[in-house]
Design a protein around this motif. Structure first.
Motif, PDB file in Angstrom:
ATOM      1  N   ARG A 107       0.838  -1.389   0.044  1.00 31.14           N
ATOM      2  CA  ARG A 107       0.123   0.059   0.159  1.00 31.14           C
ATOM      3  C   ARG A 107       0.769   1.077   0.044  1.00 31.14           C
ATOM      4  O   ARG A 107       1.770   1.336   0.744  1.00 31.14           O
ATOM      5  CB  ARG A 107      -0.800  -0.019   1.368  1.00 31.14           C
ATOM      6  CG  ARG A 107      -2.339  -0.859   1.269  1.00 31.14           C
ATOM      7  CD  ARG A 107      -3.074  -0.488   2.215  1.00 31.14           C
ATOM      8  NE  ARG A 107      -3.688   0.945   2.247  1.00 31.14           N
ATOM      9  CZ  ARG A 107      -4.773   0.926   1.836  1.00 31.14           C
ATOM     10  NH1 ARG A 107      -5.941  -0.042   1.687  1.00 31.14           N
ATOM     11  NH2 ARG A 107      -5.361   2.346   1.872  1.00 31.14           N
ATOM     12  N   GLY A 108       0.493   2.208  -0.914  1.00 29.73           N
ATOM     13  CA  GLY A 108       1.157   3.610  -0.912  1.00 29.73           C
ATOM     14  C   GLY A 108       2.615   3.390  -1.846  1.00 29.73           C
ATOM     15  O   GLY A 108       2.769   4.692  -2.283  1.00 29.73           O
ATOM     16  N   ASN A 132      -2.513  -4.715  -4.812  1.00 28.33           N
ATOM     17  CA  ASN A 132      -3.553  -4.085  -5.679  1.00 28.33           C
ATOM     18  C   ASN A 132      -3.094  -4.215  -7.049  1.00 28.33           C
ATOM     19  O   ASN A 132      -1.733  -4.388  -7.266  1.00 28.33           O
ATOM     20  CB  ASN A 132      -3.477  -2.444  -5.318  1.00 28.33           C
ATOM     21  CG  ASN A 132      -4.696  -1.794  -5.844  1.00 28.33           C
ATOM     22  OD1 ASN A 132      -4.802  -1.255  -6.901  1.00 28.33           O
ATOM     23  ND2 ASN A 132      -5.731  -2.077  -5.235  1.00 28.33           N
ATOM     24  N   TRP A 155      -3.838  -2.898 -11.207  1.00 32.39           N
ATOM     25  CA  TRP A 155      -4.652  -2.032 -12.327  1.00 32.39           C
ATOM     26  C   TRP A 155      -4.427  -2.732 -13.466  1.00 32.39           C
ATOM     27  O   TRP A 155      -3.470  -3.159 -13.900  1.00 32.39           O
ATOM     28  CB  TRP A 155      -3.867  -0.808 -12.534  1.00 32.39           C
ATOM     29  CG  TRP A 155      -3.898   0.303 -11.447  1.00 32.39           C
ATOM     30  CD1 TRP A 155      -4.947   0.332 -10.278  1.00 32.39           C
ATOM     31  CD2 TRP A 155      -3.414   1.550 -11.105  1.00 32.39           C
ATOM     32  NE1 TRP A 155      -4.879   1.245  -9.538  1.00 32.39           N
ATOM     33  CE2 TRP A 155      -3.656   2.030 -10.158  1.00 32.39           C
ATOM     34  CE3 TRP A 155      -2.272   2.156 -11.916  1.00 32.39           C
ATOM     35  CZ2 TRP A 155      -3.151   3.353  -9.570  1.00 32.39           C
ATOM     36  CZ3 TRP A 155      -1.907   3.373 -11.539  1.00 32.39           C
ATOM     37  CH2 TRP A 155      -2.267   3.918 -10.182  1.00 32.39           C
ATOM     38  N   MET A 193      -9.316   1.541  -8.194  1.00 32.85           N
ATOM     39  CA  MET A 193      -8.507   2.483  -8.934  1.00 32.85           C
ATOM     40  C   MET A 193      -8.714   3.592  -8.269  1.00 32.85           C
ATOM     41  O   MET A 193      -9.419   4.146  -7.585  1.00 32.85           O
ATOM     42  CB  MET A 193      -9.732   2.855 -10.315  1.00 32.85           C
ATOM     43  CG  MET A 193      -9.773   1.539 -10.933  1.00 32.85           C
ATOM     44  SD  MET A 193      -8.541   1.229 -12.151  1.00 32.85           S
ATOM     45  CE  MET A 193      -8.828  -0.537 -12.503  1.00 32.85           C
ATOM     46  N   SER A 194      -7.537   4.367  -8.544  1.00 34.13           N
ATOM     47  CA  SER A 194      -7.369   5.807  -7.893  1.00 34.13           C
ATOM     48  C   SER A 194      -7.563   6.784  -8.939  1.00 34.13           C
ATOM     49  O   SER A 194      -7.978   6.690 -10.159  1.00 34.13           O
ATOM     50  CB  SER A 194      -5.868   5.972  -7.473  1.00 34.13           C
ATOM     51  OG  SER A 194      -5.264   6.974  -8.276  1.00 34.13           O
ATOM     52  N   LEU A 234      -0.881   4.373   4.613  1.00 34.91           N
ATOM     53  CA  LEU A 234      -1.259   5.600   3.968  1.00 34.91           C
ATOM     54  C   LEU A 234      -2.661   5.588   3.246  1.00 34.91           C
ATOM     55  O   LEU A 234      -3.289   4.555   3.075  1.00 34.91           O
ATOM     56  CB  LEU A 234      -0.550   5.520   2.375  1.00 34.91           C
ATOM     57  CG  LEU A 234       1.176   5.825   2.774  1.00 34.91           C
ATOM     58  CD1 LEU A 234       1.766   5.876   1.477  1.00 34.91           C
ATOM     59  CD2 LEU A 234       1.310   7.149   3.443  1.00 34.91           C
ATOM     60  N   GLU A 282      -5.564   6.855   0.709  1.00 34.52           N
ATOM     61  CA  GLU A 282      -5.820   6.998  -0.659  1.00 34.52           C
ATOM     62  C   GLU A 282      -7.262   7.818  -0.916  1.00 34.52           C
ATOM     63  O   GLU A 282      -8.049   7.636  -0.012  1.00 34.52           O
ATOM     64  CB  GLU A 282      -5.699   5.629  -1.442  1.00 34.52           C
ATOM     65  CG  GLU A 282      -4.479   4.645  -1.182  1.00 34.52           C
ATOM     66  CD  GLU A 282      -2.975   5.710  -1.712  1.00 34.52           C
ATOM     67  OE1 GLU A 282      -3.424   6.553  -2.502  1.00 34.52           O
ATOM     68  OE2 GLU A 282      -2.051   5.456  -1.176  1.00 34.52           O
ATOM     69  N   ASP A 310     -10.533   6.089  -0.380  1.00 33.12           N
ATOM     70  CA  ASP A 310     -10.651   5.623   0.829  1.00 33.12           C
ATOM     71  C   ASP A 310     -11.876   6.469   1.390  1.00 33.12           C
ATOM     72  O   ASP A 310     -11.955   7.531   0.996  1.00 33.12           O
ATOM     73  CB  ASP A 310      -9.480   5.646   1.828  1.00 33.12           C
ATOM     74  CG  ASP A 310      -8.415   4.599   1.427  1.00 33.12           C
ATOM     75  OD1 ASP A 310      -8.737   3.819   0.464  1.00 33.12           O
ATOM     76  OD2 ASP A 310      -7.497   4.645   1.812  1.00 33.12           O
ATOM     77  N   ARG A 356       3.632  10.935  -1.673  1.00 27.62           N
ATOM     78  CA  ARG A 356       4.393  10.593  -2.921  1.00 27.62           C
ATOM     79  C   ARG A 356       4.939  11.801  -3.557  1.00 27.62           C
ATOM     80  O   ARG A 356       6.303  11.972  -3.965  1.00 27.62           O
ATOM     81  CB  ARG A 356       3.615   9.853  -3.761  1.00 27.62           C
ATOM     82  CG  ARG A 356       3.352   8.360  -3.103  1.00 27.62           C
ATOM     83  CD  ARG A 356       2.763   7.573  -4.351  1.00 27.62           C
ATOM     84  NE  ARG A 356       1.255   7.815  -4.464  1.00 27.62           N
ATOM     85  CZ  ARG A 356       0.255   7.149  -3.566  1.00 27.62           C
ATOM     86  NH1 ARG A 356       0.690   6.265  -2.614  1.00 27.62           N
ATOM     87  NH2 ARG A 356      -0.857   7.669  -3.853  1.00 27.62           N
TER      88      ARG A 356
END
Lengths: 130, 340
Positions: free
Chosen positions: A34-35, A68, A70, B1-2, B34, B36, B39, B164
């Motif tokens: 994560r991150g 995760n 994509w 997905m972000s 972290l 996101e 979330d 980041r």
């Protein structure tokens, strides 16, 4: 085994298949923690994103733990061309990097400070980033 | 997905958060995970992070203005290249931070308009003038040095996209700082005239650098949301003390004197005396200096600084001049903000 394979998604619901021709290519990006940034892992062929995610779990979720995934239709990715687009120039670019100044800065400090002082100073400086 | 879409912000300050979700969110932060953008976020976290990232973005693009003015007057080709690269970096940081802000729910155009109409703020430090090349050297040494200290602490925060971005930005800031250090060393080991130029610029920038870290800590700041939710990880006063401990000895070695100054309305030093409170405390291992004038700090925030009008005026001019570009790329959907 990667955690992402221990918890497969609910398999219920419709899964499409292409009306004609081949499956579509999806590019896969996996995230190890994560991150972290998602990193290019490879490519799978699938009818849709849902199927691509399922395949990606199997192909890329098993060799290393990832948290995760994509998938992006390969067609949707625009890219530069190796020989036509020059991204990094070949002239001296050190003026825009910290390390381009490290030697000069040290020499100038040396004229001002005693050497052992200087080593102490650099240790506490922001050195880990250079 | 972000990557959330640009939804309008509807903020209800009296919103009662679901206690279960809130506890889950806080447990995540305490565990060092972290957060996101997709979330679940408490409303106050979303607005707080947006405010922080947007203010940071605004500061990056306004901060490029005083330095940009000096590109044509840089003393050598290498300094010109370096300053151009730095200004380009800062504007790039603005782009990255507006992107982070967009994911928190505000459109880029709204942010650019709010900046030039004075609805949102940018960092106070950019409301001071840079009348000589010495100021460019001191800005890159002191202000970028302060920025790295601050941003390194922010890179330990909890909001993933912001963390980041800070890491990426800090790599570039290291170049700015090192280049600034090189310029200051060059000035202070140069001719008598160069050393005077350096000292005068140092006198103009010392207090703005101390103010850079923000107002003095509130007594309970560690329990308030910004620190409890790891939007910030170190208090203003702690960062300021680190800065003082790092830069006072360096200034002394360079032959720079630390002065308490009185400034005119246009930001020029009219009176100065050696800082009577400057001393090293052996027991705490801290340097002590005279505190900044916090009344000045608040006066400048409210628009009463030497360069507030000039900086915003230039940003507004450039926004208006760029209208045709926005029309071209946004398919005719770009307008102009109401007159100030």
């Amino acid at each position: 085994m990667s955690k992402i394979r221990e918890h497969p998604p609910d398999a219920k619901g419709e899964m499409t298949s292409p009306k004609e021709g081949d499956l579509k290519a999806f590019t896969v990006f996996t995230q190890l923690q994560r991150g972290d940034p998602h990193i290019y892992a490879g490519c799978v062929d699938a009818a849709d994103a849902k199927m691509a995610l399922q395949f990606a779990r199997e192909h890329y979720g098993q060799d290393q733990p990832c948290v995760n995934i994509w998938v992006v239709p390969k067609q949707a990715i625009a890219a530069t061309e190796y020989d036509k687009d020059l991204i990094w120039r070949y002239t001296d670019q050190t003026y825009r990097l910290a390390r381009g100044y490290a030697k000069g800065v040290r020499e100038k400090w040396e004229k001002i400070r005693a050497k052992n002082d200087l080593d102490d100073y650099e240790k506490e400086d922001l050195k880990e980033m250079f | 997905m972000s990557g959330s879409s640009n939804v309008g912000m509807h903020i209800d300050h009296n919103v009662q958060e679901d206690p279960e979700k809130l506890a889950e969110f806080e447990a995540k932060i305490d565990a060092g995970q972290l957060i996101e953008p997709d979330d679940w976020l408490p409303q106050a976290y979303r607005t707080g992070m947006l405010k922080m990232a947007e203010h940071h973005a605004n500061s990056e693009i306004i901060g490029a203005l005083p330095e940009g003015e000096w590109i044509t007057r840089a003393p050598s080709l290498r300094r010109k290249l370096a300053l151009t690269a730095k200004v380009q970096d800062e504007v790039g940081h603005g782009q990255m931070l507006y992107r982070v802000s967009q994911d928190l729910g505000k459109t880029r155009d709204q942010m650019l308009r709010d900046l030039i109409t004075g609805v949102t703020k940018y960092h106070n430090v950019f409301n001071y003038p840079a009348p000589t090349w010495g100021d460019i050297a001191m800005i890159q040494w002191l202000i970028d040095g302060a920025a790295i200290m601050n941003q390194k602490s922010l890179a330990d925060g909890a909001y993933g996209p912001y963390v980041r971005t800070m890491k990426r930005i800090n790599m570039e800031e290291a170049f700015h700082f090192k280049c600034g250090e090189d310029m200051v060393l060059t000035l202070m080991s140069g001719t008598a005239q160069q050393r005077v130029l350096g000292q005068d610029a140092f006198d103009r920038w010392w207090y703005p650098s101390l103010m850079f870290f923000g107002p003095p800590d509130k007594p309970n700041c560690r329990n308030l949301p910004p620190m409890r939710w790891r939007m910030k990880t170190v208090t203003n006063d702690d960062l300021r003390q680190r800065f003082i401990n790092r830069f006072v000895p360096a200034a002394k070695d360079l032959g720079l004197k630390i002065h308490v100054v009185k400034k005119s309305d246009d930001g020029m030093v009219i009176e100065k005396q050696l800082d009577p409170n400057l001393h090293y405390d052996e027991s705490t291992e801290n340097w002590t200096v005279t505190d900044p004038d916090w009344e000045e700090f608040y006066r400048v925030i409210r628009g009463g600084g030497p360069c507030n009008k000039q900086r915003l005026g230039l940003r507004r001019f450039s926004y208006e001049q760029g209208r045709w570009v926005r029309i071209a790329i946004m398919n005719g959907r770009a307008g102009l903000p109401p007159a100030a």
